[in-house]
Design a protein around this motif. Sequence first.
Motif, mmCIF file in Angstrom:
data_model
loop_
_atom_site.group_PDB
_atom_site.id
_atom_site.type_symbol
_atom_site.label_atom_id
_atom_site.label_comp_id
_atom_site.label_asym_id
_atom_site.label_seq_id
_atom_site.Cartn_x
_atom_site.Cartn_y
_atom_site.Cartn_z
ATOM 1 N N ALA A 153 45.405 42.472 37.655
ATOM 2 C CA ALA A 153 46.225 42.942 36.528
ATOM 3 C C ALA A 153 46.859 41.787 35.768
ATOM 4 C CB ALA A 153 47.300 43.902 37.036
ATOM 5 N N ASN A 154 47.321 40.761 36.489
ATOM 6 C CA ASN A 154 47.981 39.629 35.834
ATOM 7 C C ASN A 154 47.044 38.810 34.965
ATOM 8 O OD1 ASN A 154 50.289 40.442 37.150
ATOM 9 N ND2 ASN A 154 50.751 38.452 38.042
ATOM 10 N N LEU A 155 45.741 38.963 35.192
ATOM 11 C CA LEU A 155 44.777 38.240 34.356
ATOM 12 C C LEU A 155 44.880 38.672 32.897
ATOM 13 C CD1 LEU A 155 41.624 38.270 36.679
ATOM 14 C CD2 LEU A 155 43.102 36.316 36.163
ATOM 15 N N ASP A 156 45.440 39.840 32.656
ATOM 16 C CA ASP A 156 45.588 40.329 31.279
ATOM 17 C C ASP A 156 46.681 39.582 30.523
ATOM 18 O OD1 ASP A 156 43.620 42.251 31.667
ATOM 19 O OD2 ASP A 156 45.047 43.796 32.284
ATOM 20 N N THR A 157 47.590 38.947 31.257
ATOM 21 C CA THR A 157 48.757 38.362 30.586
ATOM 22 C C THR A 157 48.891 36.854 30.757
ATOM 23 O OG1 THR A 157 50.112 38.907 32.527
ATOM 24 C CG2 THR A 157 50.072 40.515 30.730
ATOM 25 N N ILE A 158 48.237 36.266 31.752
ATOM 26 C CA ILE A 158 48.429 34.820 31.964
ATOM 27 C C ILE A 158 47.708 34.021 30.878
ATOM 28 C CG2 ILE A 158 48.822 35.003 34.440
ATOM 29 C CD1 ILE A 158 45.972 34.174 34.935
ATOM 30 N N ASP A 159 48.288 32.865 30.557
ATOM 31 C CA ASP A 159 47.738 31.994 29.520
ATOM 32 C C ASP A 159 46.808 30.973 30.175
ATOM 33 O OD1 ASP A 159 47.180 30.517 27.279
ATOM 34 O OD2 ASP A 159 49.168 29.623 27.096
ATOM 35 N N TRP A 160 45.596 31.422 30.465
ATOM 36 C CA TRP A 160 44.590 30.596 31.121
ATOM 37 C C TRP A 160 43.330 30.544 30.258
ATOM 38 C CZ3 TRP A 160 43.947 30.649 37.113
ATOM 39 C CH2 TRP A 160 45.192 30.467 37.730
ATOM 40 N N SER A 161 42.491 29.551 30.519
ATOM 41 C CA SER A 161 41.202 29.462 29.820
ATOM 42 C C SER A 161 40.396 30.729 30.060
ATOM 43 C CB SER A 161 40.400 28.257 30.321
ATOM 44 O OG SER A 161 41.026 27.051 29.983
ATOM 45 N N ASP A 162 39.760 31.232 29.009
ATOM 46 C CA ASP A 162 38.982 32.472 29.105
ATOM 47 C C ASP A 162 37.912 32.383 30.188
ATOM 48 O OD1 ASP A 162 40.459 33.583 27.094
ATOM 49 O OD2 ASP A 162 38.995 33.181 25.510
ATOM 50 N N ILE A 163 37.268 31.222 30.300
ATOM 51 C CA ILE A 163 36.180 31.061 31.268
ATOM 52 C C ILE A 163 36.690 31.217 32.699
ATOM 53 C CG2 ILE A 163 36.435 28.533 31.360
ATOM 54 C CD1 ILE A 163 33.422 28.334 31.649
ATOM 55 N N THR A 164 37.927 30.787 32.941
ATOM 56 C CA THR A 164 38.515 30.886 34.280
ATOM 57 C C THR A 164 38.956 32.315 34.566
ATOM 58 O OG1 THR A 164 39.332 28.643 33.920
ATOM 59 C CG2 THR A 164 40.165 29.818 35.843
ATOM 60 N N VAL A 165 39.573 32.940 33.590
ATOM 61 C CA VAL A 165 39.988 34.338 33.733
ATOM 62 C C VAL A 165 38.777 35.217 34.017
ATOM 63 C CG1 VAL A 165 40.910 36.337 32.497
ATOM 64 C CG2 VAL A 165 42.080 34.135 32.347
ATOM 65 N N SER A 166 37.704 34.992 33.285
ATOM 66 C CA SER A 166 36.481 35.776 33.469
ATOM 67 C C SER A 166 35.909 35.582 34.871
ATOM 68 C CB SER A 166 35.450 35.373 32.414
ATOM 69 O OG SER A 166 34.254 36.081 32.596
ATOM 70 N N ALA A 167 35.902 34.345 35.349
ATOM 71 C CA ALA A 167 35.368 34.060 36.688
ATOM 72 C C ALA A 167 36.195 34.758 37.764
ATOM 73 C CB ALA A 167 35.344 32.556 36.930
ATOM 74 N N GLN A 168 37.528 34.728 37.610
ATOM 75 C CA GLN A 168 38.370 35.402 38.606
ATOM 76 C C GLN A 168 38.212 36.914 38.535
ATOM 77 O OE1 GLN A 168 42.361 34.326 39.386
ATOM 78 N NE2 GLN A 168 41.904 32.154 39.626
ATOM 79 N N ARG A 169 38.129 37.441 37.333
ATOM 80 C CA ARG A 169 37.975 38.893 37.194
ATOM 81 C C ARG A 169 36.678 39.362 37.854
ATOM 82 N NH1 ARG A 169 41.030 41.792 33.973
ATOM 83 N NH2 ARG A 169 41.442 40.145 32.452
ATOM 84 N N ASN A 170 35.619 38.596 37.659
ATOM 85 C CA ASN A 170 34.333 38.947 38.268
ATOM 86 C C ASN A 170 34.385 38.824 39.780
ATOM 87 O OD1 ASN A 170 33.170 39.456 35.786
ATOM 88 N ND2 ASN A 170 32.329 37.401 35.559
ATOM 89 N N TRP A 171 35.088 37.800 40.269
ATOM 90 C CA TRP A 171 35.162 37.597 41.715
ATOM 91 C C TRP A 171 36.006 38.690 42.382
ATOM 92 C CZ3 TRP A 171 32.265 34.951 44.855
ATOM 93 C CH2 TRP A 171 32.680 34.792 46.178
ATOM 94 N N ILE A 172 37.108 39.042 41.764
ATOM 95 C CA ILE A 172 37.933 40.132 42.296
ATOM 96 C C ILE A 172 37.145 41.435 42.259
ATOM 97 C CG2 ILE A 172 40.047 41.494 41.923
ATOM 98 C CD1 ILE A 172 41.263 38.842 40.760
ATOM 99 N N GLY A 173 36.375 41.626 41.185
ATOM 100 C CA GLY A 173 35.388 42.702 41.128
ATOM 101 C C GLY A 173 35.941 44.110 41.258
ATOM 102 N N LYS A 174 36.891 44.438 40.432
ATOM 103 C CA LYS A 174 37.469 45.781 40.494
ATOM 104 C C LYS A 174 36.492 46.839 39.975
ATOM 105 C CE LYS A 174 41.421 48.526 38.853
ATOM 106 N NZ LYS A 174 42.692 48.503 38.104
ATOM 107 N N SER A 175 36.310 47.907 40.765
ATOM 108 C CA SER A 175 35.477 49.040 40.358
ATOM 109 C C SER A 175 36.257 50.319 40.606
ATOM 110 C CB SER A 175 34.171 49.089 41.166
ATOM 111 O OG SER A 175 33.407 47.928 40.988
ATOM 112 N N GLN A 176 36.254 51.207 39.627
ATOM 113 C CA GLN A 176 36.941 52.488 39.786
ATOM 114 C C GLN A 176 35.918 53.583 40.041
ATOM 115 O OE1 GLN A 176 39.277 52.477 36.112
ATOM 116 N NE2 GLN A 176 41.107 52.126 37.345
ATOM 117 N N GLY A 177 36.218 54.423 41.008
ATOM 118 C CA GLY A 177 35.279 55.481 41.344
ATOM 119 C C GLY A 177 35.889 56.441 42.342
#
Length: 808
Positions: free
Chosen positions: A210-234
């Motif tokens: 969730a914090n990836l939406d608000t932190i001021d980080w490089s897009d490439i790093t945010v994307s890598a963390q988001r993919n690694w955390i890998g949230k799926s809703q189901g």
Amino acid sequence: MSGKSEVKYDHREIEKKWRERWSKRGDYKIDMDKAQRPFYNLMMFPYPSAEGLHVGNVYAFTGSDIYGRFMKMCGYDVFEPIGFDAFGMHSENFAISKGVHPAQLVPENISNFRDNQLKLIGNMFDWSRQVDTTDKNYYKWTQWIFVQLFKNNLAYQEEASVNWCPSCKTVLASEQVISEKCERCSSTVTRKKMLQWFFRITKYAERLNANLDTIDWSDITVSAQRNWIGKSQGADIDFAVSGCDEKLRVFTTRPDTIFGATYMVLAPEHPLVEKITPPEQKNTVESYVREAVSKSEQERIEEAGEKTGVFTGGYAVNPANGKQIPIWVADYVLIGYGTGAIMAVPAHDERDFEFATEFNLPIVEVISPDGTSHTLKEAYSGEGIMINSGEFNGITSQEAIGKITGWFAERGKGKKSVNYRLRDWCISRQRYWGPPIPVIHCKSCGPQAVPESDLPVLLPEMDDFRPDGSGRSPLSRNEDFVNTTCPQCGGPARRETDVMDNFLDSAWYFFRYPSTEFDDMPFDRERTKKWLPVDMYIGGNEHAVLHLLYTRFITMALKDMGYIEFDEPFKCFRAHGLIIKDGTKMSKSRGNVVTPDTFIAKYGADCFRTYLMFLGPYTLGGDFQDKGITGVRRFYDRIYRLACTGNLSTISLEDKKLITLLHKTVRDVTKHIQNLEYNTAIAFMMEFLNEINRQDIVYKEAVEILVRLIEPFAPHLSEELWEMLGYKESIFTAGWPEWDESKIVFDTFELVAQVNGKIRAAMEAPMDISSEDAIALATSHTNVQRFIEGKPIRKTIYVPGKLVNIVV
């Protein structure tokens, strides 16, 4: 010297002079408590290799330092610490290869890094606050962090199938496995069941995501963390196993397809495989499982197109329609994702379709793009209208997701669920060179954290520290270390013999820097409150899902335990790019590794720093070419010659064009430094120098502005020039120059003339020139005439303030 044009600055003499003066005056030593405008400028601390500082280190450190110097020029109290990430397999493996003990090798490497290299590159390092992760006064607090996590149920030990590197002879965290290779040595990683220590980073998965939406980080790093955390809703859905009380829970993002589930598949490692397999299938299933688990996950993923599997002999009940469906085991299902079990819907999943086709299993269409049945030649994974789905027929598949999930929840057979790819952080390492895990095992009391008063648990000196591949740490062979007493009952007990992943050392080091003088605490609360979170952190994106994820987890945990008041460690993180050499990646085998020492000795640190930044955008990197550095050296020699002239005019600037360019240069350099676009900032300064040299009068005011602008890039030379210009105090006392936007008004511009899109001339034109006059001016130019003479002009295009294109 035969003339002023040949004057060049002596970088060896100047840089040595200013290094000594900065050190003597303590220019970069910060009073942590009295600082009025604290700014924490952090760079990733290096692993002190025997090879010494490489060009990638200098590139990273220089870019960070430029930003820090800019902020210091703007009036901030900039804290720029440095240290050494010296524990871990890199150091141990190198020591083994050289037949030297790491306790001897590492201090030598650190000394070389610090005294022979890092002190020469011109960074504002506050050496009074150096940290070394192998220092007992540092790893005491690394162990303290483990103890706090243990006390708060965030550290636990369990037997698990883990990543094992047969070359390094140790367990690896999931984040340390790249394409099924060890990120340290590139050996193929295998799976092994072992008793290991883990941190519950998964407890923080939602917050980390969730914090990836608000932190001021490089897009490439945010994307890598988001993919690694890998949230799926189901939804989690339970399938009863026929003939026993067991249930198979599956996670699916497509509960709308459940009426089309015609079989189930378990990962070979799934704990229920053995239980649900009847005797007649036992040998077949066990043989398949043995073969499957011997493969790495990457092999299984790569071989996914070649479907293999066996029927277990067991059946489950589809909770949507009550039908019995066969349970298979197949290697295309991985134990590490979801629950290690899937409901197979071949009509709407390509892998399931291929598997069903291979083994002649039923395929039932339940989502149709037009609401009618089709003979499927491939899986349809899109949205549509529900069919063959009982009471849900006729509604859209999107609508069905929520309704079917609710339907299962009402019946106690399923629920809404969120799944994460992220797995708990395995921190056990079966090696020697690391902080011992501070746990004591007692047969009566179980695992006990070492009392805080007994920290640190010192790493014992051992001559025989090599790993033996048994899966047991070298420390397990040291009986004097192992045997101890239980802190709970006083009975005989044994110490934990694994050491900690060195990524824990680096997950908190930035907390320690401001508080290095405190021996009785890891970090002072008030000091930490004043200086953290870190204002600017710059480093490599290769650490996106390792170091940078772990720092966030440790910070959140420390906040929840009441030690700090913030839950993100860095206000701003920027990932820098990579340097290549003559178009290819640097490597020893190619013989194209750039040694910083050579270039610094020949051209000076200021020149080397600036050239690295001039190669391309800092966040992208660039191509290092040996000859390119000479242009930067000429740039600085020209500025030096201006200061040497002795006849700088002190009268106010009169040339309107120079005044305009001065203010524009200050504005553009400022904005481009703020955006880490150092290459363009340098280009603007070069353009400004050209204009200064074009003037009949060399204005001292203009030269002083330029000297202040180069300070972040060329700290030694700028201080020397500032002194030559008559100032006794450091250039930092002058501050960063300001600009007046109202003065950035040009009367003329460079009009480019093109013929059929190719540039043929350039000329000065008034800013308010009309379209007709611009075209006339362009077509009258002698060189343009050569390309249009005798040819009919079909069209002329005028782009105001830029160019005229004549089409013939």
